[in-house]
Design a protein around this motif. Structure first.
Motif, PDB file in Angstrom:
ATOM      1  N   ALA A  91      32.740 -17.060 -46.552  1.00 31.69           N
ATOM      2  CA  ALA A  91      32.378 -17.020 -47.969  1.00 31.69           C
ATOM      3  C   ALA A  91      32.305 -15.583 -48.459  1.00 31.69           C
ATOM      4  O   ALA A  91      32.049 -14.658 -47.687  1.00 31.69           O
ATOM      5  N   PRO A  92      32.503 -15.401 -49.769  1.00 25.06           N
ATOM      6  CA  PRO A  92      32.363 -14.069 -50.340  1.00 25.06           C
ATOM      7  C   PRO A  92      30.912 -13.612 -50.289  1.00 25.06           C
ATOM      8  O   PRO A  92      29.988 -14.416 -50.359  1.00 25.06           O
ATOM      9  N   VAL A  93      30.750 -12.309 -50.161  1.00 25.58           N
ATOM     10  CA  VAL A  93      29.434 -11.683 -50.229  1.00 25.58           C
ATOM     11  C   VAL A  93      29.426 -10.916 -51.544  1.00 25.58           C
ATOM     12  O   VAL A  93      30.349 -10.156 -51.817  1.00 25.58           O
ATOM     13  N   PHE A  94      28.406 -11.179 -52.364  1.00 24.95           N
ATOM     14  CA  PHE A  94      28.377 -10.487 -53.644  1.00 24.95           C
ATOM     15  C   PHE A  94      27.006  -9.933 -53.961  1.00 24.95           C
ATOM     16  O   PHE A  94      26.011 -10.310 -53.352  1.00 24.95           O
ATOM     17  N   GLY A 103      32.082  -7.997 -50.212  1.00 26.78           N
ATOM     18  CA  GLY A 103      32.535  -8.253 -48.853  1.00 26.78           C
ATOM     19  C   GLY A 103      32.823  -9.721 -48.618  1.00 26.78           C
ATOM     20  O   GLY A 103      32.813 -10.526 -49.550  1.00 26.78           O
ATOM     21  N   PHE A 104      33.088 -10.045 -47.359  1.00 20.34           N
ATOM     22  CA  PHE A 104      33.365 -11.426 -46.959  1.00 20.34           C
ATOM     23  C   PHE A 104      32.772 -11.625 -45.571  1.00 20.34           C
ATOM     24  O   PHE A 104      32.883 -10.746 -44.715  1.00 20.34           O
ATOM     25  N   ILE A 105      32.122 -12.756 -45.377  1.00 20.01           N
ATOM     26  CA  ILE A 105      31.543 -13.064 -44.064  1.00 20.01           C
ATOM     27  C   ILE A 105      32.130 -14.394 -43.587  1.00 20.01           C
ATOM     28  O   ILE A 105      32.276 -15.320 -44.378  1.00 20.01           O
ATOM     29  N   SER A 106      32.522 -14.418 -42.329  1.00 22.24           N
ATOM     30  CA  SER A 106      33.089 -15.651 -41.777  1.00 22.24           C
ATOM     31  C   SER A 106      32.434 -15.974 -40.443  1.00 22.24           C
ATOM     32  O   SER A 106      31.718 -15.150 -39.868  1.00 22.24           O
ATOM     33  N   GLU A 107      32.701 -17.175 -39.971  1.00 24.96           N
ATOM     34  CA  GLU A 107      32.183 -17.592 -38.667  1.00 24.96           C
ATOM     35  C   GLU A 107      32.588 -16.595 -37.586  1.00 24.96           C
ATOM     36  O   GLU A 107      31.829 -16.335 -36.666  1.00 24.96           O
ATOM     37  N   ASP A 118      36.991  -4.964 -46.623  1.00 21.67           N
ATOM     38  CA  ASP A 118      38.366  -4.900 -47.115  1.00 21.67           C
ATOM     39  C   ASP A 118      38.834  -6.342 -47.310  1.00 21.67           C
ATOM     40  O   ASP A 118      39.355  -6.964 -46.396  1.00 21.67           O
ATOM     41  N   VAL A 119      38.601  -6.878 -48.504  1.00 25.96           N
ATOM     42  CA  VAL A 119      38.792  -8.300 -48.759  1.00 25.96           C
ATOM     43  C   VAL A 119      40.014  -8.527 -49.644  1.00 25.96           C
ATOM     44  O   VAL A 119      40.154  -7.896 -50.692  1.00 25.96           O
ATOM     45  N   VAL A 120      40.875  -9.455 -49.229  1.00 28.35           N
ATOM     46  CA  VAL A 120      42.030  -9.842 -50.031  1.00 28.35           C
ATOM     47  C   VAL A 120      41.563 -10.929 -50.996  1.00 28.35           C
ATOM     48  O   VAL A 120      40.971 -11.925 -50.583  1.00 28.35           O
ATOM     49  N   PRO A 143      44.757 -14.016 -44.694  1.00 29.05           N
ATOM     50  CA  PRO A 143      43.506 -14.764 -44.506  1.00 29.05           C
ATOM     51  C   PRO A 143      43.668 -16.252 -44.821  1.00 29.05           C
ATOM     52  O   PRO A 143      44.578 -16.648 -45.549  1.00 29.05           O
ATOM     53  N   LYS A 144      42.754 -17.045 -44.286  1.00 25.01           N
ATOM     54  CA  LYS A 144      42.715 -18.479 -44.567  1.00 25.01           C
ATOM     55  C   LYS A 144      41.894 -18.752 -45.826  1.00 25.01           C
ATOM     56  O   LYS A 144      41.985 -19.816 -46.413  1.00 25.01           O
ATOM     57  N   ASN A 145      41.050 -17.811 -46.196  1.00 28.89           N
ATOM     58  CA  ASN A 145      40.155 -17.929 -47.345  1.00 28.89           C
ATOM     59  C   ASN A 145      40.361 -16.765 -48.293  1.00 28.89           C
ATOM     60  O   ASN A 145      40.450 -15.623 -47.848  1.00 28.89           O
ATOM     61  N   TYR A 146      40.400 -17.076 -49.580  1.00 25.91           N
ATOM     62  CA  TYR A 146      40.537 -16.031 -50.589  1.00 25.91           C
ATOM     63  C   TYR A 146      39.438 -16.170 -51.627  1.00 25.91           C
ATOM     64  O   TYR A 146      39.370 -17.198 -52.312  1.00 25.91           O
ATOM     65  N   PRO A 147      38.580 -15.161 -51.781  1.00 26.28           N
ATOM     66  CA  PRO A 147      37.672 -15.187 -52.923  1.00 26.28           C
ATOM     67  C   PRO A 147      38.517 -15.111 -54.202  1.00 26.28           C
ATOM     68  O   PRO A 147      39.510 -14.392 -54.265  1.00 26.28           O
TER      69      PRO A 147
END
Length: 137
Positions: free
Chosen positions: A38-41, A49-53, A80-82, A102-106
Motif C-alpha cells: 500500500a502507499p505510504v502518505f 513511499g510504498f510498503i509491501s509484504e 522510489d515509487v512508480v 511493480p505489481k501495485n501502482y499508487p
C-alpha cells in the motif's frame, strides 16, 4: 477498452499508513484491506513511499525471533515509487506490467494519493472486456 482508464478499476479505499505507523499496525491494515502492499502518505495525503509484504517480512522474522523493539514504516518503506494517473489507459498500464514492473501502482492526481491499482485489477478489466467481446460474436 481503448477508453478504459485506471480510475474505472482502481481501489479507492486504502489503509491509512504513514511513515510513523508501527510495523504491526501496517501488517494489520494490509490484511484488513486484503492487499500485498500500500502507499505510504503524509497528513496531506501526499505520497511519500510504498510498503509491501516483502519489506515487512525480514524485520518481522527478526523481531519475532529476538522480540526486539518497535519498527516504524519509515525504516522499511520504498521511497522510489512508480505511480500512475487515474486517467492512464488500462492497456498502456497492462503493457508496462508485462515486464518486471511493480505489481501495485499508487494512483495519484498531482501529489495526492487517490487509489491503488494492481495486476489483479488490470486482469479483471481485461477479462471483463474479453467476455463482452465474446458475447458480441
Amino acid at each position: 477498452m481503448l477508453n478504459t482508464k485506471v480510475k474505472d478499476f482502481m481501489q479507492r479505499k486504502l489503509p491509512t499508513i504513514t511513515p510513523e505507523t508501527e510495523m504491526t499496525v501496517a501488517i494489520t491494515e494490509l490484511q484488513k484491506f486484503d492487499l500485498i502492499g500500500a502507499p505510504v502518505f503524509n497528513e496531506d495525503k501526499c505520497l511519500v513511499g510504498f510498503i509491501s509484504e516483502q519489506e515487512l517480512l525480514q524485520p518481522l522474522m527478526q523481531n519475532s525471533y529476538f522480540c526486539e523493539g518497535v519498527v516504524k514504516v519509515k525504516q522499511l518503506m520504498q521511497t522510489d515509487v512508480v505511480t500512475v494517473s487515474s486517467d492512464t489507459n488500462i492497456i498502456e498500464l497492462a503493457e508496462n506490467m508485462k515486464t518486471n514492473k511493480p505489481k501495485n501502482y499508487p494512483v495519484v492526481d498531482g501529489t495526492k494519493v487517490v487509489g491503488l491499482i494492481n495486476r489483479s485489477d488490470i486482469l479483471k478489466a481485461l477479462f471483463e472486456h474479453y467476455l463482452s467481446c465474446q458475447s458480441h460474436s
